[in-house]
Structure formats: structure tokens, C-alpha cells
Design a protein around this motif. Structure first.
Motif, PDB file in Angstrom:
ATOM      1  N   SER A 109       0.708  -1.223   0.020  1.00 57.87           N
ATOM      2  CA  SER A 109      -0.147  -0.055  -0.102  1.00 57.87           C
ATOM      3  C   SER A 109       0.971   1.243   0.104  1.00 57.87           C
ATOM      4  O   SER A 109       2.156   1.312   0.040  1.00 57.87           O
ATOM      5  CB  SER A 109      -0.945   0.125   0.974  1.00 57.87           C
ATOM      6  OG  SER A 109      -0.041   0.173   2.366  1.00 57.87           O
ATOM      7  N   GLU A 152       1.150   3.230   2.339  1.00 62.37           N
ATOM      8  CA  GLU A 152       2.105   3.261   3.617  1.00 62.37           C
ATOM      9  C   GLU A 152       2.628   1.819   3.820  1.00 62.37           C
ATOM     10  O   GLU A 152       3.067   1.560   4.893  1.00 62.37           O
ATOM     11  CB  GLU A 152       1.025   3.668   4.543  1.00 62.37           C
ATOM     12  CG  GLU A 152       0.413   5.015   4.833  1.00 62.37           C
ATOM     13  CD  GLU A 152      -0.620   5.197   5.584  1.00 62.37           C
ATOM     14  OE1 GLU A 152      -1.096   4.033   6.306  1.00 62.37           O
ATOM     15  OE2 GLU A 152      -0.859   6.496   5.798  1.00 62.37           O
ATOM     16  N   ARG A 189       2.067  -1.298   3.661  1.00 55.55           N
ATOM     17  CA  ARG A 189       1.525  -2.416   4.143  1.00 55.55           C
ATOM     18  C   ARG A 189       1.229  -3.555   2.997  1.00 55.55           C
ATOM     19  O   ARG A 189       0.741  -3.109   1.986  1.00 55.55           O
ATOM     20  CB  ARG A 189       0.236  -2.240   4.937  1.00 55.55           C
ATOM     21  CG  ARG A 189       0.553  -1.261   6.048  1.00 55.55           C
ATOM     22  CD  ARG A 189      -0.916  -1.181   6.664  1.00 55.55           C
ATOM     23  NE  ARG A 189      -0.631  -0.270   8.055  1.00 55.55           N
ATOM     24  CZ  ARG A 189      -0.705   0.939   8.254  1.00 55.55           C
ATOM     25  NH1 ARG A 189      -1.090   1.639   6.916  1.00 55.55           N
ATOM     26  NH2 ARG A 189      -0.436   1.700   9.096  1.00 55.55           N
ATOM     27  N   ASP A 217      -4.509   0.437   4.274  1.00 51.87           N
ATOM     28  CA  ASP A 217      -4.244   1.820   4.840  1.00 51.87           C
ATOM     29  C   ASP A 217      -5.526   2.334   5.555  1.00 51.87           C
ATOM     30  O   ASP A 217      -5.457   2.729   6.752  1.00 51.87           O
ATOM     31  CB  ASP A 217      -3.631   2.823   4.009  1.00 51.87           C
ATOM     32  CG  ASP A 217      -2.024   2.157   3.732  1.00 51.87           C
ATOM     33  OD1 ASP A 217      -1.521   1.326   4.195  1.00 51.87           O
ATOM     34  OD2 ASP A 217      -1.463   3.105   2.813  1.00 51.87           O
ATOM     35  N   TYR A 226      -6.625   2.663   9.439  1.00 52.81           N
ATOM     36  CA  TYR A 226      -6.989   4.104   9.948  1.00 52.81           C
ATOM     37  C   TYR A 226      -8.636   4.017  10.414  1.00 52.81           C
ATOM     38  O   TYR A 226      -8.763   4.663  11.458  1.00 52.81           O
ATOM     39  CB  TYR A 226      -7.143   4.914   8.680  1.00 52.81           C
ATOM     40  CG  TYR A 226      -7.024   6.507   9.030  1.00 52.81           C
ATOM     41  CD1 TYR A 226      -5.983   7.182   9.743  1.00 52.81           C
ATOM     42  CD2 TYR A 226      -8.136   7.281   8.714  1.00 52.81           C
ATOM     43  CE1 TYR A 226      -5.891   8.463   9.938  1.00 52.81           C
ATOM     44  CE2 TYR A 226      -8.193   8.568   9.148  1.00 52.81           C
ATOM     45  CZ  TYR A 226      -6.940   9.239   9.567  1.00 52.81           C
ATOM     46  OH  TYR A 226      -7.044  10.802   9.965  1.00 52.81           O
ATOM     47  N   ARG A 282      -5.069   6.509   1.884  1.00 49.90           N
ATOM     48  CA  ARG A 282      -4.405   7.357   2.766  1.00 49.90           C
ATOM     49  C   ARG A 282      -3.241   8.213   1.890  1.00 49.90           C
ATOM     50  O   ARG A 282      -2.514   8.685   2.826  1.00 49.90           O
ATOM     51  CB  ARG A 282      -3.804   6.779   4.241  1.00 49.90           C
ATOM     52  CG  ARG A 282      -4.994   6.222   4.889  1.00 49.90           C
ATOM     53  CD  ARG A 282      -5.752   7.267   5.677  1.00 49.90           C
ATOM     54  NE  ARG A 282      -5.089   8.318   6.314  1.00 49.90           N
ATOM     55  CZ  ARG A 282      -5.327   9.531   6.725  1.00 49.90           C
ATOM     56  NH1 ARG A 282      -6.772   9.846   6.357  1.00 49.90           N
ATOM     57  NH2 ARG A 282      -4.709  10.335   7.264  1.00 49.90           N
TER      58      ARG A 282
END
Ligand SMILES: [Zn+2]
Length: 370
Positions: A191, A193, A195, A264, A268, A280
């Protein structure tokens, strides 16, 4: 792959596989069916019927950083004529403070909208002034979130609760370890971020088997989707060799389950905002995230998607701007030659949607899907 170059199922909250409407609509949630799969999975409702799915966006964020929804309500309006229908559709596309859980899709079809506390008086007056009656479906959203959170936070995966990103990944790995001859754990990509995004193939080994892909939770707040897909993985794996129908099915067909696409956003929803729906990435113009379901490279930016970065239906700066959608598309293009049906599973709305998202025409294989 398209925006809705896919089939989409909108689950019901209380009974996720019960598709009570099959609709041809240009509503925001898109697309075409695979009634075959519906029949297949219909009986296997997860043991989570008491769980509740809650959705969405602009809110009060306290000093803790956790967004709260105290006093927010969900109102239901049923448009009685074309004018009311148009007014509701316009409101959804222009007032981003309102969160439409169920879009205006036709006369006499319910429209559900979450209204922040400070706008309740304004919105109710607005509805009254246009002759639209409303009912209060949820009186205090935060109360429901509190109830859900209190039963979900544990350190272990459990089919009777919602599970975190880490717990879901651990469970997928456990499936792959326990049922090595029937599964393949697949990393679709990573992702924004960083992940990992995991899917799992479920089916007996074989060559050139037709496959069905089930994409889950591209909208991160739709928690019941991953819960449902995970339950169906379990059902298939436990049924192989013990139930003739399941055994035959898994001998003949491969299933690809992707429980959480928007990882992500999902994290969140656990840490910061239970009703977060987008990715995100960003910010753009001070707002984070793109609606990944409107980020595909097919009819990009058509009606039903917003060009405003602060909208919950923001399509992104360009098609496939989001690494999550791009990775998934790449994976399917490279590995999906046997995929005969692609279903994007969503929650809320109780719809089975057949047409692609940009049209109300039925897909050419509509009859074959029955
Ligand atoms: Zn959705």
C-alpha cells in the motif's frame, strides 16, 4: 480492469449474503453480477449477524486524534417524485459535509444520509421545505461505534468479532499453513504506507481451472466485507472432503479471496476514524485519500465520481494514481487469465448490481450469469 469492470455485490448488514435486490442502476457503487456465486454462497452466512457496520466522514476530532460522532444521525428519505430525486442527488454531489450511505438511485428507493450534529437542524428544515419526509434510522452514531469497538478489541483472530489488519493477515497465513494443498497465499502488492496486501487462492490443485475473484473492502470502513469473505474461506476449506458439493466445487473452480484491498484505510478505521472510506495518500488541497473504487482506468472521472479531493468519492488526480488499485490491476492482468468472474464486494445498500458503473445497460453476459 475497469472501475467496475467488475461485478459488485452490496451486502446487507444483518445477512451478508442475502441479496434482496438486483438492480440495474448508475448509482455510485457499481456493477455486474455473478448470480452463480450468489447461489453458491447464499446459505453460508457468517456468525456475525449481530455485528454492525457503520460508515463515514467529516466529523469532530478530539485532542486524542480519534474522530468521534457524538449526536450524529442517519436519516432516511424516500424520494416521491423526480424533483426530489434530483434534489437529493445534487445534495450528495455538492455538500461534502453530508455522508450518503445509500445514494439516490430511483423513485421510492430509500436514501440514507449521515448528518453531523451541527447540521441536523439545517438538513431537517431543508428536507421539510422540499416536501421530503424523513425518519431517523440511527439516533446517535457514536453509541453504536462504542458498542462495536468494545467487542472487537482483542489480540486474537476470532470469527465472532471484527478483526484487525494484523489479525486478518495472521489468519490468512494460518489457512495457508493448515491447508497447504488447497491454498496459495498471494501478495498482491504493498500500500501507500507500505503495508502488504494479501489474497489467498482456495481450491484443489488442477490446471486451467476457471476462477472467481472476490475483491473485498476497497472501501475501508465496510468491515463486514472482510469478515464475510474470511468466513467463506473457512467454510470452503473445512467443507473440502467432507461435503460432496463443496468438494466438487473446489475440484472444478478456484476462488481468489482478497479480504482487505484498502489496507491503509482499514488500519485508519481502527486507529483514528471508524468511518474512513478512502485510501491514505495525499494530502491534496489539505485533504487525504482517494476513493479507490473510482480510481480504475475505465471511464475515469465519469459522473458518480468527484474531482474534489475533499469528497469521499474523489477519483484521484489520475486513473491508477493509487498504488493499491494499480497493483491489483497488474496482478489480475498478469495472473488472471482463468478468472471468469470478478466480484467487488461492498457493504450497505442491499444491492446486487449488474451493469458497469458508467451505464445502466446490462452486460452482454447477463443471461449467462443466471
Ligand atoms: Zn463500498
Amino acid at each position: 480492469m475497469s472501475t467496475c469492470g467488475t461485478n459488485q455485490i452490496i451486502l446487507t448488514l444483518a445477512d451478508p449474503w442475502r441479496v434482496i435486490e438486483r438492480r440495474c442502476s448508475t448509482s455510485h457503487e457499481t456493477c455486474s453480477p455473478c448470480r452463480y456465486l450468489s447461489k453458491l454462497l447464499y446459505p453460508y452466512t457468517p456468525g456475525i449477524s449481530t455485528m454492525k457496520v457503520l460508515l463515514l466522514l467529516f466529523t469532530i476530532t478530539l485532542a486524542s486524534g480519534v474522530t468521534r460522532f457524538d449526536g450524529e444521525q442517519v436519516l432516511r428519505v424516500i424520494p416521491q417524485d423526480e424533483l426530489q430525486l434530483q434534489e437529493l442527488a445534487k445534495l450528495e454531489m455538492t455538500d461534502f459535509r453530508l455522508d450518503f450511505w445509500k445514494s439516490a438511485s430511483g423513485l421510492f428507493r430509500p436514501v440514507d444520509v449521515r448528518v453531523p450534529k451541527n447540521l441536523l437542524t439545517y438538513v431537517k428544515k431543508l428536507l421539510d421545505s422540499t416536501g421530503m419526509n424523513h425518519t431517523v434510522m440511527i439516533d446517535d452514531l457514536q453509541q453504536l461505534i462504542n458498542n462495536q469497538t468494545s467487542t472487537s478489541i482483542t489480540n486474537e483472530f476470532d470469527f465472532d468479532k471484527y478483526n484487525s489488519y494484523e489479525e486478518i493477515n495472521a489468519q490468512l497465513k494460518e489457512f495457508a499453513d493448515k491447508y497447504q494443498s488447497l491454498t496459495t497465499l498471494i501478495k498482491i502488492g504493498a500500500s501507500h504506507e507500505s503495508r502488504d496486501i494479501y489474497a489467498i487462492r482456495v481450491g484443489n490443485s488442477g490446471t486451467d481451472k476457471p476462477a472467481i475473484f472476490l475483491e473485498g473492502q476497497i472501501h475501508s470502513r465496510e468491515w463486514i466485507v472482510s469478515a464475510t469473505l474470511l468466513y467463506n474461506i473457512k467454510f470452503l476449506l473445512e467443507g473440502y472432503g467432507t461435503e460432496d458439493r463443496i468438494t466438487k466445487l473446489m475440484d472444478e473452480v478456484d476462488f481468489y479471496f482478497l479480504p482487505v484491498t484498502n489496507v491503509d484505510g482499514y488500519v485508519y478505521t481502527w486507529t483514528t476514524n471508524r468511518l474512513w472510506r478512502k485510501t491514505r495518500s495525499g494530502p491534496i488541497d489539505g485533504c487525504y485519500g482517494v476513493d479507490p473504487n473510482r480510481n480504475w482506468d475505465d471511464h475515469f472521472g465519469d459522473p458518480g465520481a468527484s474531482d474534489n479531493p475533499c469528497s469521499d468519492t474523489y477519483h484521484g488526480p489520475s486513473a491508477f494514481s493509487e498504488v493499491e488499485t494499480k497493483s491489483l490491476s497488474n496482478w489480475v492482468l498478469e495472473n488472471g487469465k482463468n478468472i471468469k468472474a470478478y466480484l467487488a464486494v461492498h457493504s450497505y445498500s442491499e444491492m446486487w448490481m449488474s451493469p458497469y458503473g458508467w451505464t445502466s445497460d446490462l452486460p452482454p453476459d447477463y443471461e449467462d450469469q443466471d
